[in-house]
Design an enzyme around this catalytic site. Sequence first.
Site, PDB file in Angstrom:
ATOM      1  NE  ARG A  92      45.104  70.417  82.751  1.00  0.00           N
ATOM      2  CZ  ARG A  92      44.925  71.534  83.447  1.00  0.00           C
ATOM      3  NH1 ARG A  92      45.165  72.711  82.886  1.00  0.00           N
ATOM      4  NH2 ARG A  92      44.505  71.481  84.685  1.00  0.00           N
ATOM      5  CG  ASP A 110      43.707  62.016  82.615  1.00  0.00           C
ATOM      6  OD1 ASP A 110      44.235  63.120  82.820  1.00  0.00           O
ATOM      7  OD2 ASP A 110      42.806  61.535  83.324  1.00  0.00           O
ATOM      8  CE1 TYR A 117      36.648  63.892  78.666  1.00  0.00           C
ATOM      9  CE2 TYR A 117      35.200  65.506  79.682  1.00  0.00           C
ATOM     10  CZ  TYR A 117      36.467  65.091  79.313  1.00  0.00           C
ATOM     11  OH  TYR A 117      37.554  65.884  79.590  1.00  0.00           O
ATOM     12  NE  ARG A 166      40.782  56.190  83.593  1.00  0.00           N
ATOM     13  CZ  ARG A 166      42.091  56.138  83.818  1.00  0.00           C
ATOM     14  NH1 ARG A 166      42.830  57.242  83.637  1.00  0.00           N
ATOM     15  NH2 ARG A 166      42.655  55.024  84.209  1.00  0.00           N
TER      16      ARG A 166
END
Length: 282
Positions: free
Chosen positions: A49, A51, A109, A213
């Site tokens: 998932r 954000d 990522y 993050r």
Amino acid sequence: MRIALGVSYNGSPYHGWQSQPDGNTVQDQLEAALAEFAGTPISTLCAGRTDTGVHGLGQVVHFDTQVERSEISWVRGTNRYLPADIAVQWARVVDTSFHARNQARRRRYAYIVLQSAVRPSIEAGKVGWIFTALDGPAMQAAAHYLLGEHDFSSFRAAACQSITPIKTITAIHISATPLRHQHPPASDSERAIASCYWRFEFEANAFLHHMIRNIMGCLIMVGQGHKRPEWIKEVIAARSRDAAAPTFSPHGLYFLGPRYDTHWQLPTSCALEDFLPGSSQF
């Protein structure tokens, strides 16, 4: 039969991946398009998932259906009903034992940061931004302490639903791509910083909510010289969110996709990765 799809999307207009009552998520849009094409409701499950504001280049989903279509028909037919900023990249018929989330061995990522005296315009929402020069070797030294298996509680959002904070980061690569056209100094007394795109790549077995993050916030603090690289060891050891830097912007974060065992014969990369500045190290 079970179908696996590779999906790319611009996450800026959407409230993340996971379905919500307002319908403004990537999953809601994809399932609505699949239902239109197949003529029956379809529920999907994704590899990871994302954000609000986070983009996906190689998201993988699976679903079960009795509707028989060719693989290319699933791609073109579904894309016909999707908004322009979401697209199915590929489709494969897979064994019913395949599970997009549970069979993913690693997840990848990339975070893109624009280092420039001037804020982004065309890239707004697509990159993070920093207007001070970053120290690449210092950030890479800090990243070294994050490799391996750790309790990443210091980088975990309060709303994280993961069963355990223990994850294994297998690789972090940091590189810079200079801009050919540099911004001139604002005045004769000022020296313009060198403009470039920084590319941070992360690979792990799994990530906690906001983990990348929060790591980015810490790496940027080291890159700016506010903290020494060894500070990362203290942050990890603290196992407290209060010990780490503030959460960095979601705007430059891209889910490159999961890695599966080769016997599933699924694509291992996405051509859209070439859209990002710099070259992938994975």
